[in-house]
Design a protein around this motif. Structure first.
Motif, PDB file in Angstrom:
ATOM      1  N   ASP A  92       0.819  -1.194   0.000  1.00  0.00           N
ATOM      2  CA  ASP A  92       0.000   0.000   0.000  1.00  0.00           C
ATOM      3  C   ASP A  92       0.859   1.252   0.000  1.00  0.00           C
ATOM      4  O   ASP A  92       0.640   2.200   0.744  1.00  0.00           O
ATOM      5  N   GLY A  93       1.905   1.221  -0.826  1.00  0.00           N
ATOM      6  CA  GLY A  93       2.710   2.413  -0.967  1.00  0.00           C
ATOM      7  C   GLY A  93       3.539   2.726   0.253  1.00  0.00           C
ATOM      8  O   GLY A  93       3.951   3.855   0.457  1.00  0.00           O
ATOM      9  N   GLY A  94       3.817   1.770   1.106  1.00  0.00           N
ATOM     10  CA  GLY A  94       4.656   1.999   2.261  1.00  0.00           C
ATOM     11  C   GLY A  94       3.884   2.217   3.530  1.00  0.00           C
ATOM     12  O   GLY A  94       4.457   2.304   4.602  1.00  0.00           O
ATOM     13  N   VAL A 143      -0.712   7.426   1.976  1.00  0.00           N
ATOM     14  CA  VAL A 143      -1.967   7.282   2.731  1.00  0.00           C
ATOM     15  C   VAL A 143      -3.143   7.122   1.784  1.00  0.00           C
ATOM     16  O   VAL A 143      -4.019   6.272   1.976  1.00  0.00           O
ATOM     17  N   GLY A 144      -3.175   7.933   0.727  1.00  0.00           N
ATOM     18  CA  GLY A 144      -4.272   7.839  -0.239  1.00  0.00           C
ATOM     19  C   GLY A 144      -4.346   6.474  -0.893  1.00  0.00           C
ATOM     20  O   GLY A 144      -5.429   5.898  -1.026  1.00  0.00           O
ATOM     21  N   ARG A 145      -3.183   5.935  -1.301  1.00  0.00           N
ATOM     22  CA  ARG A 145      -3.171   4.605  -1.919  1.00  0.00           C
ATOM     23  C   ARG A 145      -3.582   3.533  -0.915  1.00  0.00           C
ATOM     24  O   ARG A 145      -4.288   2.576  -1.260  1.00  0.00           O
ATOM     25  N   ARG A 150      -7.426  -0.501   1.018  1.00  0.00           N
ATOM     26  CA  ARG A 150      -8.164  -1.097   2.125  1.00  0.00           C
ATOM     27  C   ARG A 150      -9.651  -1.145   1.836  1.00  0.00           C
ATOM     28  O   ARG A 150     -10.317  -2.158   2.081  1.00  0.00           O
ATOM     29  N   VAL A 151     -10.198  -0.069   1.307  1.00  0.00           N
ATOM     30  CA  VAL A 151     -11.633  -0.044   0.993  1.00  0.00           C
ATOM     31  C   VAL A 151     -11.960  -1.076  -0.073  1.00  0.00           C
ATOM     32  O   VAL A 151     -12.974  -1.781   0.007  1.00  0.00           O
ATOM     33  N   GLU A 152     -11.085  -1.218  -1.077  1.00  0.00           N
ATOM     34  CA  GLU A 152     -11.329  -2.198  -2.139  1.00  0.00           C
ATOM     35  C   GLU A 152     -11.337  -3.602  -1.584  1.00  0.00           C
ATOM     36  O   GLU A 152     -12.163  -4.440  -1.976  1.00  0.00           O
TER      37      GLU A 152
END
Length: 283
Positions: A92-94, A143-145, A150-152
């Protein structure tokens, strides 16, 4: 995510995709035979998700692998886990949380106990945003990624053939980030999820003594692994003795919790308190 772990995930996915092609199966047929969702097969084969050992075993059986081939794919998954244990950054991008999210995504039975923070799979987007923002070295981009991923992944709640049991202490409902409005939306989501036939949501009210003093949250994925959550990250335990110990502990918490009408009544009561708190804040 660390480059070494990413490459190992791609290697496992490519190997499984090749084995599926040799067997003459489509991804949909393999998913049906293995008893997993088709998105799970797709994400594993493209290196975007780490399967649990249980899911990998089901895929191996569905592919009809002999012992040698099954050991080979098992060893590839062990190598991925070794890369994670070596301290590589999560997906998730770190941002934190990918080990847990991926394990939950690939499990058919999820049992989660939480004493402070809501289970990842139940978090609203804004609640999750606060969770990821608290991670070390987070940035708006990561955070955005992380929130989007997580929602997906929460679509697992609606997939057939899966069961989820969540047990929370009442403190989880009252430990809140952001604003009362955020928590009202989050509690409304819990009410919606609680109504699903595949989900059992329980809460241990503060008026009841806990059977065991909780030290941290944890999530059981099938009967094969447990994810232990701490400030510094997540640890996946696959030793069957350890998993069994966590199962016994979860059973104790589950017996202490209220479910059904009682938990809905509790959620509505807490929502009213947040609504009153919000009115106070805006005055």
């Amino acid at each position: 995510m660390g480059s070494e772990r990413r490459e190992r995930m791609k290697a496992l996915g490519a190997h499984l995709r090749g084995l599926r092609a040799e067997a003459g199966l489509t991804g949909a047929v393999l998913a049906q035979r293995a008893g997993v969702g088709q998105p799970t097969v797709s994400k594993v084969e493209t290196g975007r998700m780490v399967p649990s050992f249980d899911v990998l075993d089901r895929l191996s059986r569905a592919l009809g692998l002999d012992d040698s081939s099954a050991r080979e794919v098992h060893d590839l998954l062990v190598a991925i886990e070794a890369a994670a244990d070596a301290g590589l950054a999560p997906d998730d991008g770190g941002a934190a949380g990918a080990v847990l999210d991926d394990a939950v995504r690939s499990a058919r039975l999820v049992r989660s106990f939480q004493c402070v923070v809501l289970p990842a799979i139940l978090q609203s987007a804004e609640y999750a945003r606060h969770v990821f923002q608290s991670a070390p070295n987070s940035t708006p981009e990561t955070v955005g990624r992380a929130v989007a991923a997580r929602v997906e992944r929460q679509s697992v709640l609606y997939e057939p053939g899966r069961e989820s049991v969540f047990v929370l202490t009442e403190a989880v409902l009252r430990t809140w980030p952001g604003t009362p409005t955020l928590m009202l939306a989050q509690l409304d989501r819990l009410l919606a999820v609680e109504s699903l036939s595949s989900v059992r949501l329980g809460v241990i009210p503060w008026r009841r003594a806990v059977p065991v003093l909780p030290r941290h949250g944890f999530t059981l994925c099938d009967q094969q692994a447990v994810i232990v959550e701490a400030f510094t990250g997540e640890q996946m335990l696959t030793d069957l003795v350890e998993v069994a110990a966590y199962e016994e502990t979860f059973d104790q918490f589950e017996r202490a919790a209220v479910f059904g009408d009682d938990v809905r009544e509790l959620l509505l009561r807490v929502m009213k308190e947040f609504r009153d708190l919000g009115d106070t804040v805006t005055r």
